[in-house]
Design a protein around this motif. Structure first.
Motif, PDB file in Angstrom:
ATOM      1  N   ILE A 182       2.331  14.773  -2.199  1.00 26.59           N
ATOM      2  CA  ILE A 182       2.436  13.624  -3.097  1.00 26.59           C
ATOM      3  C   ILE A 182       2.115  14.047  -4.529  1.00 26.59           C
ATOM      4  CG2 ILE A 182       1.566  11.278  -3.570  1.00 26.59           C
ATOM      5  CD1 ILE A 182       0.762  11.078  -0.612  1.00 26.59           C
ATOM      6  N   THR A 183       2.989  13.696  -5.482  1.00 27.21           N
ATOM      7  CA  THR A 183       2.693  13.964  -6.892  1.00 27.21           C
ATOM      8  C   THR A 183       2.135  12.695  -7.534  1.00 27.21           C
ATOM      9  OG1 THR A 183       4.922  13.335  -7.632  1.00 27.21           O
ATOM     10  CG2 THR A 183       4.555  15.648  -7.053  1.00 27.21           C
ATOM     11  N   MET A 184       1.526  12.869  -8.733  1.00 20.79           N
ATOM     12  CA  MET A 184       0.916  11.719  -9.396  1.00 20.79           C
ATOM     13  C   MET A 184       1.407  11.598 -10.834  1.00 20.79           C
ATOM     14  SD  MET A 184      -2.966  11.748  -7.903  1.00 20.79           S
ATOM     15  CE  MET A 184      -3.296  13.376  -8.526  1.00 20.79           C
ATOM     16  N   GLN A 207      -1.747   7.379  -9.971  1.00 17.57           N
ATOM     17  CA  GLN A 207      -0.720   6.623  -9.241  1.00 17.57           C
ATOM     18  C   GLN A 207       0.252   7.602  -8.577  1.00 17.57           C
ATOM     19  OE1 GLN A 207       0.200   3.322  -8.563  1.00 17.57           O
ATOM     20  NE2 GLN A 207       1.700   4.459  -7.357  1.00 17.57           N
ATOM     21  N   PRO A 208       0.381   7.570  -7.233  1.00 21.12           N
ATOM     22  CA  PRO A 208       1.360   8.446  -6.573  1.00 21.12           C
ATOM     23  C   PRO A 208       2.768   8.207  -7.107  1.00 21.12           C
ATOM     24  CG  PRO A 208      -0.165   7.578  -4.967  1.00 21.12           C
ATOM     25  CD  PRO A 208      -0.471   6.869  -6.254  1.00 21.12           C
ATOM     26  N   PHE A 209       3.506   9.289  -7.343  1.00 21.90           N
ATOM     27  CA  PHE A 209       4.802   9.207  -8.015  1.00 21.90           C
ATOM     28  C   PHE A 209       5.944   9.445  -7.018  1.00 21.90           C
ATOM     29  CE2 PHE A 209       8.026   9.620 -11.078  1.00 21.90           C
ATOM     30  CZ  PHE A 209       7.542   9.329 -12.334  1.00 21.90           C
ATOM     31  N   ASN A 210       6.130  10.686  -6.631  1.00 22.76           N
ATOM     32  CA  ASN A 210       7.121  11.039  -5.599  1.00 22.76           C
ATOM     33  C   ASN A 210       6.371  11.621  -4.411  1.00 22.76           C
ATOM     34  OD1 ASN A 210       9.694  12.319  -7.896  1.00 22.76           O
ATOM     35  ND2 ASN A 210       9.187  10.245  -7.333  1.00 22.76           N
ATOM     36  N   PHE A 211       7.005  11.602  -3.248  1.00 25.36           N
ATOM     37  CA  PHE A 211       6.373  12.241  -2.088  1.00 25.36           C
ATOM     38  C   PHE A 211       7.438  12.799  -1.139  1.00 25.36           C
ATOM     39  CE2 PHE A 211       7.096   8.951   1.157  1.00 25.36           C
ATOM     40  CZ  PHE A 211       7.309   7.806   0.383  1.00 25.36           C
ATOM     41  N   VAL A 212       6.996  13.701  -0.271  1.00 20.97           N
ATOM     42  CA  VAL A 212       7.917  14.313   0.686  1.00 20.97           C
ATOM     43  C   VAL A 212       7.531  13.978   2.117  1.00 20.97           C
ATOM     44  CG1 VAL A 212       8.773  16.244  -0.691  1.00 20.97           C
ATOM     45  CG2 VAL A 212       6.613  16.486   0.537  1.00 20.97           C
ATOM     46  N   THR A 213       8.566  13.887   2.959  1.00 19.95           N
ATOM     47  CA  THR A 213       8.363  13.606   4.386  1.00 19.95           C
ATOM     48  C   THR A 213       9.246  14.547   5.199  1.00 19.95           C
ATOM     49  OG1 THR A 213      10.208  12.063   4.649  1.00 19.95           O
ATOM     50  CG2 THR A 213       8.143  11.151   3.794  1.00 19.95           C
ATOM     51  N   THR A 214       8.992  14.568   6.493  1.00 23.89           N
ATOM     52  CA  THR A 214       9.772  15.434   7.383  1.00 23.89           C
ATOM     53  C   THR A 214      11.054  14.769   7.868  1.00 23.89           C
ATOM     54  OG1 THR A 214       8.602  14.621   9.322  1.00 23.89           O
ATOM     55  CG2 THR A 214       7.666  16.555   8.230  1.00 23.89           C
ATOM     56  N   ASN A 215      11.384  13.587   7.348  1.00 25.17           N
ATOM     57  CA  ASN A 215      12.607  12.914   7.813  1.00 25.17           C
ATOM     58  C   ASN A 215      13.831  13.810   7.655  1.00 25.17           C
ATOM     59  OD1 ASN A 215      10.657  10.648   6.954  1.00 25.17           O
ATOM     60  ND2 ASN A 215      12.186   9.573   8.180  1.00 25.17           N
ATOM     61  N   ASP A 216      14.722  13.701   8.608  1.00 26.59           N
ATOM     62  CA  ASP A 216      15.925  14.547   8.665  1.00 26.59           C
ATOM     63  C   ASP A 216      17.094  13.801   8.012  1.00 26.59           C
ATOM     64  OD1 ASP A 216      17.855  16.391   9.301  1.00 26.59           O
ATOM     65  OD2 ASP A 216      17.770  16.053  11.479  1.00 26.59           O
ATOM     66  N   ILE A 217      17.444  14.206   6.788  1.00 25.93           N
ATOM     67  CA  ILE A 217      18.523  13.518   6.068  1.00 25.93           C
ATOM     68  C   ILE A 217      19.494  14.545   5.479  1.00 25.93           C
ATOM     69  CG2 ILE A 217      17.046  11.575   5.419  1.00 25.93           C
ATOM     70  CD1 ILE A 217      17.089  12.875   2.524  1.00 25.93           C
ATOM     71  N   ILE A 218      20.544  14.040   4.862  1.00 24.82           N
ATOM     72  CA  ILE A 218      21.500  14.927   4.181  1.00 24.82           C
ATOM     73  C   ILE A 218      22.262  14.094   3.143  1.00 24.82           C
ATOM     74  CG2 ILE A 218      23.588  14.653   5.637  1.00 24.82           C
ATOM     75  CD1 ILE A 218      22.627  18.135   5.305  1.00 24.82           C
ATOM     76  N   GLY A 219      23.103  14.769   2.339  1.00 22.78           N
ATOM     77  CA  GLY A 219      23.871  14.079   1.302  1.00 22.78           C
ATOM     78  C   GLY A 219      24.500  12.796   1.813  1.00 22.78           C
ATOM     79  N   GLY A 220      24.330  11.685   1.095  1.00 21.52           N
ATOM     80  CA  GLY A 220      24.793  10.374   1.530  1.00 21.52           C
ATOM     81  C   GLY A 220      23.598   9.482   1.800  1.00 21.52           C
ATOM     82  N   THR A 274       0.839  -1.212   0.000  1.00 23.69           N
ATOM     83  CA  THR A 274       0.000   0.000   0.000  1.00 23.69           C
ATOM     84  C   THR A 274       0.866   1.251   0.000  1.00 23.69           C
ATOM     85  OG1 THR A 274      -0.093  -0.181   2.405  1.00 23.69           O
ATOM     86  CG2 THR A 274      -1.987  -1.006   1.178  1.00 23.69           C
ATOM     87  N   ASP A 275       0.363   2.290  -0.664  1.00 27.53           N
ATOM     88  CA  ASP A 275       1.074   3.568  -0.748  1.00 27.53           C
ATOM     89  C   ASP A 275       0.891   4.370   0.528  1.00 27.53           C
ATOM     90  OD1 ASP A 275       1.921   3.014  -3.301  1.00 27.53           O
ATOM     91  OD2 ASP A 275       0.244   4.033  -4.270  1.00 27.53           O
ATOM     92  N   VAL A 276       1.821   5.299   0.768  1.00 31.25           N
ATOM     93  CA  VAL A 276       1.702   6.168   1.944  1.00 31.25           C
ATOM     94  C   VAL A 276       0.568   7.167   1.764  1.00 31.25           C
ATOM     95  CG1 VAL A 276       4.111   6.063   2.686  1.00 31.25           C
ATOM     96  CG2 VAL A 276       3.412   7.761   0.967  1.00 31.25           C
ATOM     97  N   GLN A 277       0.086   7.650   2.875  1.00 27.33           N
ATOM     98  CA  GLN A 277      -0.910   8.724   2.917  1.00 27.33           C
ATOM     99  C   GLN A 277      -0.303   9.879   3.697  1.00 27.33           C
ATOM    100  OE1 GLN A 277      -3.965   8.530   1.523  1.00 27.33           O
ATOM    101  NE2 GLN A 277      -3.450   6.482   0.759  1.00 27.33           N
ATOM    102  N   PRO A 278      -0.789  11.111   3.473  1.00 29.50           N
ATOM    103  CA  PRO A 278      -0.304  12.231   4.285  1.00 29.50           C
ATOM    104  C   PRO A 278      -0.457  11.906   5.769  1.00 29.50           C
ATOM    105  CG  PRO A 278      -1.612  13.059   2.467  1.00 29.50           C
ATOM    106  CD  PRO A 278      -1.716  11.556   2.407  1.00 29.50           C
ATOM    107  N   GLY A 279       0.565  12.220   6.538  1.00 25.80           N
ATOM    108  CA  GLY A 279       0.537  11.969   7.973  1.00 25.80           C
ATOM    109  C   GLY A 279       1.151  10.638   8.381  1.00 25.80           C
ATOM    110  N   ASP A 280       1.352   9.721   7.440  1.00 20.60           N
ATOM    111  CA  ASP A 280       1.925   8.413   7.778  1.00 20.60           C
ATOM    112  C   ASP A 280       3.330   8.547   8.368  1.00 20.60           C
ATOM    113  OD1 ASP A 280      -0.285   7.136   6.898  1.00 20.60           O
ATOM    114  OD2 ASP A 280       0.656   6.103   5.202  1.00 20.60           O
ATOM    115  N   LEU A 281       3.597   7.740   9.367  1.00 17.83           N
ATOM    116  CA  LEU A 281       4.933   7.688   9.969  1.00 17.83           C
ATOM    117  C   LEU A 281       5.908   6.988   9.010  1.00 17.83           C
ATOM    118  CD1 LEU A 281       6.927   7.829  12.405  1.00 17.83           C
ATOM    119  CD2 LEU A 281       5.864   5.734  13.250  1.00 17.83           C
TER     120      LEU A 281
END
Lengths: 689, 689
Positions: free
Chosen positions: B577-579, B610-623, B242-249
């Motif tokens: 989420i983009t489609m 169909q959901p394509f790309n999505f964004v989350t609040t995860n804290d990441i950086i190059g690598g 299943t695809d993610v929904q807004p708010g999903d952990l």
């Protein structure tokens, strides 16, 4: 190299209090003769000043430099790099004058430089009252409109219908003084002599803005009037017969482009944090593109050479400015001075009411200017780096603007600007399609990068095309490289433009309204309030400290004084004068340290101890390239062509301990003309024979 | 794109106090389960954490990315851009896999990636006591030598003679903690699937670090052991149905390269005023050169593509960092925090005696580091941007270093580094002479520009040649592109090197001593004192505030948590989420918005919603590029490939309101594999069949 590529549109000038010996880019009507006498025991009289002034000229149009008459028959001395565009415009794939040099053995071989104009300053008059009256009580848009209109009217009255006069209203001392500069304009300027590029710019970019140096950065032009050499019997500078010595007093007379010596802290920060990084990043990429483009073949190298030189020169200058702001104490010192001034203003209720808010107001303008900077820059014109587009835009606007009364026109369409406009539009200088595509592809790409592919203007311009696709279609499709067609369209009025289906004209039509809107916004909401608040700050400074000296540079004629002197760099003492022997030691055979054949052949005949280049403490900046350097007798002892790397911070302030002007020595000019080039005709003329 | 091009050599890590929800790049042995439970009502248990950890891998060598096992048979999921170098190394002028994509229909079609290594973290143990003991009472050169020696010894003891183990000593919390990271090392990594470049990087540089986004930035590799697919039945992550929904952990498990979240003000200023402008200026020029080089023809475009992508990607990231430092309140806030901490330290005599001088001492190190920065950079190696020179230098040093006992060697010649060294030296990846010349000419030119033509090292390297002449001679003359010759020279000992007259080896001989001297100087006089004073500051902070949380990033495995969430940019709300439909709307037919044929053909069969790309609040950086994004069930819901432009300031601190991670949606991966690529073999394997 210390030149401006195009005449900067500098509206502001502040006065600057000199604290360093030899500091100052002085107007001829306010030269500190007492100071000079005190420091050097010589007091130039009015006749001396007048003679130097009237012998000095400015190069505009296809150059942005200084120069001087050096013979009774209109011979003009300037730098090779100041005549570079002419030299390139006269070159062909078969005959590359930039590489091979040029010498007109006879007068009839002298060849007209397309688009080059010589301005000789014949009068300065004060129009402060008139401008002040026109601006009285005005603010924002009304202020901007009134300033533009009054300038146009004064200039138009001054020049009348005489295309041989050029009149500019110059605002000095941050708008405290408005002067009318009246120039004799000469548009028939011909190339007489230019050495080979590799000796004019020996050392290339690595040695640029450095010293010791070995550049024969010289060229001669001749001004013609009615098809005959101009009579300059009463206004030329003679070549000295003796070389300078360390300690000798020297003067330069030239056209420094612009300085920011009294910018407030927020202005300096804006430059350091926003404008300079932006310029450094974009120019560096453009440098890379031009570098690699030049490697495609000799013809690409030839047509890109001028632009590559220009971008490398400006990059080095901008880097010098950036690191001066980042690493020196300029910003800190300015902050301390500003704090003191503001405290004094705030301590006086009358001053506080009048000027107390100016600094914060100025900061507000700069913050607004930061927002939308990219949009204003690219929509304002940066998106279209193309000579052909420039012509198209002029053609689209010409019938619209010339229908308006003079004072309502965009300044470049005013009556006073008409000769320059026609000179530009009808120039026979070649336009290279391959280079046009390269430039336009780059500027369109940067536009999309800065504004994003979804920006309305970007979509309007690009549609579904890539920057490269659009640039190729436009340059391949337009016929505006044809001077005849441009003339026809310019003179055909609105009907001719409406009938045109030229793709570049079509693009100009599409973007004209947006470009005008951005320009209006800048004038009314940024330039006008900036003028207002910097004027207030300047007035506050004047009221508190009561001093004044020289105004910030405005690409108008200035005189500086100084002396031949070495300096210390990285703990090493640098002698002020280089010699011919050093040139041959430095030569490697590989560009940019490759000598032309003529110099290699001449080596045995040249005096190895002949002084080559030298440095002085004169205070100059970009635009001063080509300035004559004269001695007490008013004779030419050198030809200014550069400043050292320490002079780059000179934009913000003068430091006499290391800031140096670099000049070609007069003796070298004589010796090279005689020994290397057998240019007897010029030598005879220089000595008035 | 959030990857590191080469594994950074990060010696320092500080701990960071989290103040924002979802902030943190946590080590697996210190994950804040309580916080997660409080915020999201889910508490990962140790088994969950262990499984995610052991299923996560790192790509090194010919990549610098994160990845995960996604099948029982060693199938690895990562980004297309993380496998880009492999894809290019396997391409030829006749078969450009970067453009056309690659799909191994059968297992035997899977092709080995030259120089690519997969590291699977199997154990973390604490070696703080041992390292601390070795460093006790040491300072300057002795400190640097002891740290290097103890690390080499620990690593060597850990890996023994087993080339399949890789052991690194990682310093966390600014040297307060030293951990031994033990990895299983896999060097037989094969390419299984890669889509066409234009869909993997749809939108190219203009859309990079932006959202909304439509990138199918996916590739599959397979790890082989003894010639057979690795058994990963117990350690792989399943694809969610299943695809993610807004708010999903969401969780990411990957290898953030480096961050500077606890740098002091002088460190931030050094970066803002010196390091970033320098990098921006040079990279911009290099970008221009590569851009124009790519226009010479399709083959030039092909061989330069990876480097152009790399420089554009890094430029955009560096610009984001620069403007974050210049325009945000980061420096001001850091200054306020520092002032408070210093006041508290100074108020306590014991703390003051121990730590009070650390900030000024640190400033002293950075000032020294500013002096001679260009010399250290260029002599240190920047002058020689060339794979062939790199091989030559390794060959010249190999017999010298391997004669020394393990702990005295340069780290890259230590026993623990031997497998990586051999993998690199014996890589069959193509080396393109034209690109080598371009790179070397540029780096030599920059060296001369920065140090000046009169610098002794510049003269030693260039002699009387121009950078282009020397680069051409070296690349044309060397035979080191031949793997067999490299093997022969590496195994032939000192005698083989002495006997070689290869010009690149000759250059390496000439510069080896200078390069070593600079490196030693940096280690002893910059890195070692920097470590010392930042450790002191970190300790002072710990003693004053008594808190600790996660260490600065070190290109070691970290886990982050967050949720699917949109954000506001320029006053506009951006949906998370983009489609699929948006992809086809955005396509223009012109690069970088040109779709490959396969997607154009598949359009009618694809679900537009169909959901394509999505964004989350995860804290990441190059690598973190290539990191799996998993749900509470530990199943893959996405594939991390980028951060938005607001995340670029994340190097200095995390702002949960706008900082976003961008991922490819799992449903899209399934649908594209099925509909666009008919990659049934992979789909079956992903679902464990």
């Amino acid at each position: 190299m210390f030149f401006v590529r195009t005449a900067p549109c500098v509206l502001l000038a502040l006065w600057i209090t000199t604290s360093h010996a030899d500091e100052g880019m002085w107007t001829f009507n306010n030269f500190p003769v007492d100071k000079v006498q005190k420091a050097y025991g010589f007091r130039p009289d009015q006749a001396w000043l007048d003679h130097v002034r009237i012998s000095s000229v400015r190069l505009t149009g296809a150059s942005g430099c200084s120069a001087a008459f050096v013979s009774p028959r209109g011979l003009v001395q300037t730098n090779h790099h100041c005549a570079r565009r002419c030299i390139q415009d006269l070159s062909t794939p078969q005959s590359d004058l930039a590489a091979a040099g040029f010498y007109a053995r006879e007068e009839e071989d002298e060849t007209r430089c397309p688009g080059l104009e010589v301005n000789q300053l014949i009068d300065i008059s004060d129009v402060t009252d008139r401008v002040t009256k026109a601006l009285a009580g005005k603010d924002g848009p009304a202020f901007a409109a009134a300033l533009r209109a009054e300038r146009a009217n004064i200039a138009s009255e001054c020049a009348g219908k005489d295309d041989n006069l050029r009149c500019d209203v110059i605002s000095l001392y941050s708008g405290g003084v408005h002067n009318l500069y009246k120039y004799r304009r000469y548009q028939d300027v011909r190339l007489v002599f230019a050495p080979e590029g590799p000796i004019a710019f020996f050392g290339g970019d690595p040695d640029n803005f450095e010293f010791p140096r070995y550049d024969f950065d010289l060229s001669y032009l001749r001004v013609y009037s009615d098809g005959r050499p101009l009579d300059t019997a009463k206004n030329f500078l003679r070549y000295s017969k003796t070389d300078v010595q360390p300690g000798d007093l020297t003067f330069t007379s030239g056209h420094p482009g612009s300085t920011d010596r009294l910018d407030t802290v927020v202005q300096l920060e804006f430059r350091r944090d926003v404008r300079l990084p932006r310029a450094l990043i974009d120019s560096s990429e453009w440098r890379g593109i031009l570098t690699e483009f030049s490697r495609k073949g000799p013809e690409q190298a030839r047509i890109a050479e001028g632009r590559l030189f220009g971008v490398e020169n400006s990059l080095k200058a901008l880097k010098g400015q950036f690191y001066a702001l980042v690493e020196s104490s300029i910003v800190k010192d300015r902050a301390a001075a500003e704090k003191e001034l503001r405290a004094k203003v705030d301590a006086d209720p009358r001053l506080k009411a009048q000027y107390g808010a100016a600094w914060d107001d100025l900061q507000g303008v700069l913050s607004r200017s930061r927002q939308g900077l990219e949009e204003r820059s690219f929509v304002g014109g940066e998106a279209f780096s193309s000579a052909l587009f420039g012509h198209a835009l002029t053609l689209v606007r010409y019938p619209v603007e010339t229908k308006k009364s003079n004072e309502l026109r965009l300044p470049e369409f005013s009556e006073a600007s008409s000769p320059a406009l026609r000179q530009r539009m009808f120039s026979t200088a070649p336009i290279y399609p391959e280079l046009e595509k390269l430039r336009l592809t780059f500027s369109l790409t940067k536009m999309r990068e800065a504004l994003g592919p979804d920006h309305a203007f970007v979509r309007r311009v690009l549609g579904k095309k890539s920057p490269a696709q659009l640039a190729t279609e436009l340059v391949d499709g337009t016929k505006l490289a044809d001077v005849g067609l441009r003339k026809q369209l310019l003179e055909g009025g609105q009907a001719a433009i409406d009938a045109s289906n030229d793709p570049m004209i079509a693009l100009a039509r599409i973007v004209d309204a947006d470009m005008r809107a951005v320009r209006k916004d800048v004038e009314e909401n940024i330039s006008a309030p900036l003028t207002k608040y910097t004027t207030q700050i300047a007035q506050a400074r004047f009221q508190v400290y009561g001093e004044s000296s020289y105004p910030d540079a405005t690409f108008t004629l200035r005189i500086s004084y100084g002396s031949v002197a070495g300096y210390v760099q990285d703990g090493k003492t640098i002698a002020p004068i280089t010699m011919v022997a050093g040139l041959f030691e430095r030569a490697t055979g590989a560009a940019p340290y490759r000598l032309p054949e003529s110099w290699i052949k001449a080596q045995p005949m040249l005096n190895p101890k002949q002084p080559f280049n030298f440095v002085t403490t004169n205070d100059i900046i970009g635009g001063n390239s080509g300035s004559p350097m004269v001695n007490k007798a008013g004779e030419i002892v050198g030809l200014v062509f550069d400043g050292n790397r320490q002079s780059l911070g000179g934009n913000f302030g003068y430091d006499g301990s290391t800031n140096r002007t670099i000049a070609v020595n007069v003796g070298l000019m004589r010796e090279a003309l005689a020994v290397v080039y057998s240019a007897d005709r010029i030598l005879r003329e220089l000595d008035g024979n």
